[in-house]
Design an enzyme around this catalytic site. Structure first.
Site, PDB file in Angstrom:
ATOM      1  N   GLU A 319      37.323  -7.570  33.882  1.00  0.00           N
ATOM      2  CA  GLU A 319      37.851  -7.367  32.418  1.00  0.00           C
ATOM      3  C   GLU A 319      39.295  -8.550  32.330  1.00  0.00           C
ATOM      4  O   GLU A 319      40.148  -8.271  33.268  1.00  0.00           O
ATOM      5  CB  GLU A 319      38.430  -6.009  31.861  1.00  0.00           C
ATOM      6  N   HIS A 320      39.528  -9.308  31.587  1.00  0.00           N
ATOM      7  CA  HIS A 320      40.439 -10.366  31.515  1.00  0.00           C
ATOM      8  C   HIS A 320      41.880 -10.201  31.073  1.00  0.00           C
ATOM      9  O   HIS A 320      42.718 -10.777  31.275  1.00  0.00           O
ATOM     10  CB  HIS A 320      39.910 -11.444  30.666  1.00  0.00           C
TER      11      HIS A 320
END
Length: 607
Positions: A319-320
């Site tokens: 997840e960025h």
């Protein structure tokens, strides 16, 4: 600037000593903006954009008040970067789904281990990494004598993105709510849509041994042998648009008191491990499954999910919002560069018997089951509507350097030539440039297309142009690419600065007396420069085969590339309605790379 021997060896020991991200002036950003967008515009579009910029720079423009507010914020106590508000707005403010659209993946190098052995080894290595991080014993990155920010490492463990109606939040350690390192002793393991809580640290904080972890994982495979019904696999909900998922999460909490404990087990876990019950038929299928997979067997809000297939093939989905590729590469390189038994021994692992394995169960009513089922079906359709392919060259950075060229410049020029030949146009191209040498440094947005690239592509496309002229055009374009990348590394780039001013106006325009519409943000230059035809990013590591992410628009090709000394692997993605353009791009890229290789190899030595 401190020299390398003077830097602290503690993981977070250099954060306050790093230089700050430079805040450009309005004039500098506008000058660069005009330069960057100019190659993409017609004469009329340039004129309209120039007029909008002139208005933006008026002494009485609202932009002046917005920039003054940004300067004030940058100088505020406790603020390490003028981008500190930008990143949450950019990542946590997005309202579409993050699954496939924002999360990214790495496919690890192959292993001869089976699924349980591989998964146990990865878990042991990750737990060992966490123990070192807790002690601040992960060496800080130092490149060319400059230390890099390690702040992102605080988001590796027990970090989960929490959906919100207007903007998401992040549950993380090292925060006011949860000071210090992650205190959880468990991970969340997914198998066939079932979720299990698996302890990886004993009651006294010592890690379980590899054999203990393997026993725990085998217990998960046995307990989860019956596939969960699609409508019960709550992971599907993490694929929804963010505000919709926020509403579903609230419904989960309201439906049954025990659902709060179930959410806590997943959201508080150190990380996720997703075990698949099949072996991928190809490298591309492995990549596709790492990017999206069966969403009932994922929790896309989790910062780190290690994914292991039935044959031991493995990778990571990230997840960025708090983690960029450079941080994950450092993490993965550490996990994979040392045998798992050595990681386990170094961590102080002790034989403690099989760790506790407990099912994580949600209680769902009919409405929630319908919600989960609909989310799963919608995401499966969305994934099916995404076309992907891989491209690989037995030719890498070492050979490109032998041609006296920057490997990244060679790659980007090849992309531009292939794009023109496949689509007939030169379109806006984004490249991510790391800026971790600054306090809270992350990335800068580089726009690749330059006048020099236009001239290079034109020379290659003109059958009357001789090889010497083509080589000269290539060298000029490559030099300009390297020069612009260095400017971005130094924080000398316009887009994020101008974008943050736009965000400040949206948040605070009225109290600042800066509510007048700013034509720059509706100008052809702003809209065309940021409408990606190619969205590119590289991840150089010998421990991974492929890196990938989804495309960013209906016309975009996502280009994730691993440029190794002897190989160059790419994963491409695009919406299926324009898939043929992506496949044409892949074919043309193969031609362009060989053509440029031959062009540079047969040329006169460059001074």
């Amino acid at each position: 600037m401190n020299s390398s021997p003077e830097w602290s060896t503690r993981t977070f020991g250099n954060e306050d000593r790093l230089p700050r991200v430079p805040l450009p002036t309005l004039e500098d950003s506008c000058t660069r903006f005009l330069e960057w967008c100019e190659p993409l515009l017609t004469e009329d579009e340039r004129a309209r954009t120039g007029a909008a910029v002139a208005e933006f720079l008026r002494p009485d423009s609202a932009a002046r008040a917005l920039h003054a507010e940004l300067e004030r914020y940058d100088a505020s106590e406790g603020v390490r970067s003028w981008l500190d508000r930008f990143w949450p707005a950019r990542y946590l403010g997005r309202r579409d789904r993050i699954a496939l659209n924002a999360n990214f993946f790495f496919l690890f190098q192959e292993s001869d281990q089976g699924q349980v052995e591989r998964a146990a080894g990865l878990v042991a290595a990750a737990v060992g990494y966490k123990k070192l991080l807790d002690q601040e014993s992960i060496p800080p990155v130092v490149q060319r004598g400059a230390a890099h920010s390690m702040e992102q490492h605080k988001f590796l463990f027990s970090t989960t993105r929490i959906p919100g109606a207007v903007q998401d939040t992040v549950r993380a350690p090292y925060s006011a709510e949860r000071p210090g390192p992650a205190s959880a002793r468990h991970i969340a393991v997914f198998f066939r849509g079932n979720i299990f809580r698996l302890d990886v640290l004993g009651p006294d904080g010592h890690p379980y041994t590899l054999d203990d972890l393997a026993a725990g994982l085998r217990s998960v495979l046995k307990a989860g042998a019956a596939r969960a019904d699609t409508e019960d696999a709550v992971g599907h909900l993490t694929t929804k648009a963010r505000a919709e998922w926020a509403a579903s999460r609230q419904a989960l909490l309201a439906a049954e008191r025990g659902n709060a404990d179930a959410l806590e087990a997943v959201e508080g876990a150190l990380f996720c491990v997703c075990l698949e019950d099949f072996a991928p038929e190809s490298t591309q299928q492995a990549c596709d499954q790492l990017l999206h997979g069966d969403s009932g067997n994922r929790w896309f809000d989790k910062a780190v999910s290690l994914i292991v297939f039935a044959d031991g093939t493995a990778g990571i989905n990230v997840e960025h919002c708090g983690l960029d590729g450079t941080t994950i590469l450092s993490f993965v390189d550490t996990l994979l560069s040392t045998p798992a038994r050595e990681h386990s021994a170094r961590s102080g692992a002790r034989t403690q018997g099989m760790p506790a394995v407990d099912p994580v169960e949600f209680v769902l009513d009919d409405e929630l089951r319908a919600d989960v089922r609909a989310a799963g079906a919608a995401f499966a359709a969305y994934a099916a509507d995404t076309a992907t392919t891989t491209v690989s060259f037995d030719f890498g950075a070492d050979q490109i350097k032998g041609l006296r060229c920057s490997p990244d410049a060679f790659a980007q020029l090849a992309y531009q030539l292939a794009h023109r030949r496949s689509k007939g146009v030169t379109g806006a191209t984004y490249e991510s440039i790391a800026t971790r040498q600054y306090q809270n440094g992350r990335t800068e947005a580089m726009r690749v297309v330059t006048p020099e690239i236009l001239r290079f592509v034109a020379a290659m496309e003109d059958p009357g142009t001789d090889p010497a002229t083509r080589r000269a055009a290539f060298r000029a374009a490559a030099d300009k690419h390297v020069s612009r990348a260095k400017e971005c590394q130094q924080g000398q780039a316009p887009e994020q600065h101008l974008w943050e001013l736009q965000l400040i106006q949206q948040r605070e325009g009225e109290p600042l007396g800066a509510t007048e519409p700013l034509a720059l943000y509706d100008s052809p230059g702003w809209t065309i420069m940021r409408n990606d035809y190619l969205s590119t990013s590289s991840a150089p590591s010998t421990h991974i085969q492929y890196f990938g992410f989804g495309s960013t628009s209906g016309t975009c090709i996502g280009v994730a590339y691993v440029l190794l000394p002897q190989r160059w692997n790419l994963y491409l993605s695009t919406p299926r309605p324009v898939a043929e353009q992506m496949f044409a791009f892949a074919r043309q890229l193969t031609v362009a790379v060989e053509e440029l290789r031959e062009l540079l190899a047969t040329g006169e030595p460059q001074p």
